[in-house]
Design a protein around this motif. Structure first.
Motif, PDB file in Angstrom:
ATOM      1  N   VAL A  71      48.214  52.488  49.544  1.00  0.00           N
ATOM      2  CA  VAL A  71      49.450  53.114  49.094  1.00  0.00           C
ATOM      3  C   VAL A  71      49.345  54.623  49.265  1.00  0.00           C
ATOM      4  O   VAL A  71      48.275  55.211  49.037  1.00  0.00           O
ATOM      5  CB  VAL A  71      49.716  52.758  47.603  1.00  0.00           C
ATOM      6  N   ALA A  72      50.456  55.248  49.631  1.00  0.00           N
ATOM      7  CA  ALA A  72      50.503  56.706  49.735  1.00  0.00           C
ATOM      8  C   ALA A  72      50.138  57.319  48.387  1.00  0.00           C
ATOM      9  O   ALA A  72      50.579  56.850  47.334  1.00  0.00           O
ATOM     10  CB  ALA A  72      51.893  57.160  50.172  1.00  0.00           C
ATOM     11  N   ASP A  77      51.999  55.483  41.015  1.00  0.00           N
ATOM     12  CA  ASP A  77      52.695  55.096  39.781  1.00  0.00           C
ATOM     13  C   ASP A  77      53.882  54.192  40.084  1.00  0.00           C
ATOM     14  O   ASP A  77      54.080  53.156  39.430  1.00  0.00           O
ATOM     15  CB  ASP A  77      53.163  56.326  38.999  1.00  0.00           C
ATOM     16  N   ALA A  78      54.663  54.555  41.078  1.00  0.00           N
ATOM     17  CA  ALA A  78      55.836  53.755  41.443  1.00  0.00           C
ATOM     18  C   ALA A  78      55.419  52.383  41.966  1.00  0.00           C
ATOM     19  O   ALA A  78      56.044  51.364  41.641  1.00  0.00           O
ATOM     20  CB  ALA A  78      56.678  54.492  42.478  1.00  0.00           C
ATOM     21  N   PHE A  79      54.348  52.335  42.758  1.00  0.00           N
ATOM     22  CA  PHE A  79      53.855  51.048  43.265  1.00  0.00           C
ATOM     23  C   PHE A  79      53.418  50.158  42.110  1.00  0.00           C
ATOM     24  O   PHE A  79      53.759  48.972  42.056  1.00  0.00           O
ATOM     25  CB  PHE A  79      52.696  51.241  44.248  1.00  0.00           C
ATOM     26  N   GLU A  80      52.659  50.709  41.174  1.00  0.00           N
ATOM     27  CA  GLU A  80      52.161  49.920  40.048  1.00  0.00           C
ATOM     28  C   GLU A  80      53.306  49.368  39.217  1.00  0.00           C
ATOM     29  O   GLU A  80      53.279  48.199  38.803  1.00  0.00           O
ATOM     30  CB  GLU A  80      51.214  50.759  39.195  1.00  0.00           C
ATOM     31  N   LYS A  81      54.319  50.167  38.967  1.00  0.00           N
ATOM     32  CA  LYS A  81      55.481  49.689  38.205  1.00  0.00           C
ATOM     33  C   LYS A  81      56.183  48.564  38.948  1.00  0.00           C
ATOM     34  O   LYS A  81      56.590  47.559  38.349  1.00  0.00           O
ATOM     35  CB  LYS A  81      56.440  50.837  37.928  1.00  0.00           C
ATOM     36  N   ALA A  82      56.332  48.692  40.256  1.00  0.00           N
ATOM     37  CA  ALA A  82      56.976  47.650  41.056  1.00  0.00           C
ATOM     38  C   ALA A  82      56.134  46.379  41.074  1.00  0.00           C
ATOM     39  O   ALA A  82      56.666  45.264  40.991  1.00  0.00           O
ATOM     40  CB  ALA A  82      57.220  48.156  42.479  1.00  0.00           C
ATOM     41  N   ALA A  83      54.819  46.523  41.173  1.00  0.00           N
ATOM     42  CA  ALA A  83      53.929  45.356  41.183  1.00  0.00           C
ATOM     43  C   ALA A  83      54.004  44.610  39.853  1.00  0.00           C
ATOM     44  O   ALA A  83      54.037  43.371  39.833  1.00  0.00           O
ATOM     45  CB  ALA A  83      52.491  45.787  41.477  1.00  0.00           C
ATOM     46  N   VAL A  84      54.048  45.335  38.754  1.00  0.00           N
ATOM     47  CA  VAL A  84      54.145  44.707  37.437  1.00  0.00           C
ATOM     48  C   VAL A  84      55.439  43.894  37.326  1.00  0.00           C
ATOM     49  O   VAL A  84      55.452  42.802  36.758  1.00  0.00           O
ATOM     50  CB  VAL A  84      54.066  45.778  36.314  1.00  0.00           C
ATOM     51  N   THR A  99      40.756  50.160  50.396  1.00  0.00           N
ATOM     52  CA  THR A  99      42.149  50.014  49.977  1.00  0.00           C
ATOM     53  C   THR A  99      42.297  50.425  48.518  1.00  0.00           C
ATOM     54  O   THR A  99      41.311  50.649  47.822  1.00  0.00           O
ATOM     55  CB  THR A  99      42.640  48.567  50.185  1.00  0.00           C
ATOM     56  N   ASP A 100      43.550  50.488  48.078  1.00  0.00           N
ATOM     57  CA  ASP A 100      43.838  50.979  46.729  1.00  0.00           C
ATOM     58  C   ASP A 100      44.043  49.879  45.694  1.00  0.00           C
ATOM     59  O   ASP A 100      43.786  50.081  44.512  1.00  0.00           O
ATOM     60  CB  ASP A 100      45.095  51.851  46.758  1.00  0.00           C
ATOM     61  N   TYR A 101      44.548  48.718  46.135  1.00  0.00           N
ATOM     62  CA  TYR A 101      44.883  47.636  45.210  1.00  0.00           C
ATOM     63  C   TYR A 101      44.515  46.293  45.808  1.00  0.00           C
ATOM     64  O   TYR A 101      44.535  46.115  47.022  1.00  0.00           O
ATOM     65  CB  TYR A 101      46.389  47.634  44.894  1.00  0.00           C
ATOM     66  N   LEU A 102      44.237  45.336  44.923  1.00  0.00           N
ATOM     67  CA  LEU A 102      44.060  43.953  45.310  1.00  0.00           C
ATOM     68  C   LEU A 102      45.069  43.142  44.510  1.00  0.00           C
ATOM     69  O   LEU A 102      45.062  43.166  43.270  1.00  0.00           O
ATOM     70  CB  LEU A 102      42.639  43.460  45.030  1.00  0.00           C
ATOM     71  N   LEU A 103      45.943  42.446  45.223  1.00  0.00           N
ATOM     72  CA  LEU A 103      46.979  41.627  44.602  1.00  0.00           C
ATOM     73  C   LEU A 103      46.642  40.151  44.766  1.00  0.00           C
ATOM     74  O   LEU A 103      46.099  39.751  45.791  1.00  0.00           O
ATOM     75  CB  LEU A 103      48.338  41.869  45.261  1.00  0.00           C
TER      76      LEU A 103
END
Length: 152
Positions: A71-72, A77-84, A99-103
């Protein structure tokens, strides 16, 4: 936290539907002190909640994917809110590494999983790239937090 608290946690981790009478009998307490201890563990945040484990295939969910996402920097913060908020994302973990996140994603089938990846995931805020690993079968999903803690 003493040995009785740890024993209560072990029992509840194995079966959260145990009655206070069952918990009391297993720990050698009476029901009232047992209830007070469990309530204290809940208030302290040691017990975060209780849940039912649902069989995905019983609900027509047959595809599970693990997606590593980059993620840029200014969009975390915006990505995390959208993922939640996204219902197909079962879990989202911030990571250190390439990478930054594992989904963890669950879908009806591979076609639906592909539709999510191509049509929705890339639209989440800041997504620059992602890589997906498809799970073919589950080996272990009911690990014990207490067993991990005992090895520290």
């Amino acid at each position: 936290m003493d040995q009785i608290d740890l024993h209560l946690l072990t029992l509840l981790e194995g079966d959260a539907r145990l009655s206070y009478a069952d918990l009391a009998e297993a720990t050698g307490l009476t029901k009232s002190p047992c209830w007070k201890r469990v309530q204290a563990l809940e208030e302290q945040g040691v017990i975060r909640g209780y849940r039912t484990v649902v069989e995905p295939s019983a609900l027509g969910l047959g595809a599970k994917g693990f997606v590593s996402v980059t993620v840029a920097f200014e969009q975390h913060d915006a990505f995390e809110k959208a993922a939640v908020r996204h219902p197909m994302i079962l879990s989202c973990h911030a990571t250190v590494g390439e990478t930054d996140y594992l989904l963890q994603i669950m879908a009806k089938d591979l076609i639906a999983l592909d539709a999510f990846l191509r049509g929705e995931l890339w639209r989440l805020p800041g997504v620059q790239r992602f890589s997906t690993t498809i799970a073919t079968r589950e080996i272990k999903t009911d690990g014990s937090i207490l067993a991990c803690a005992a090895r520290r």
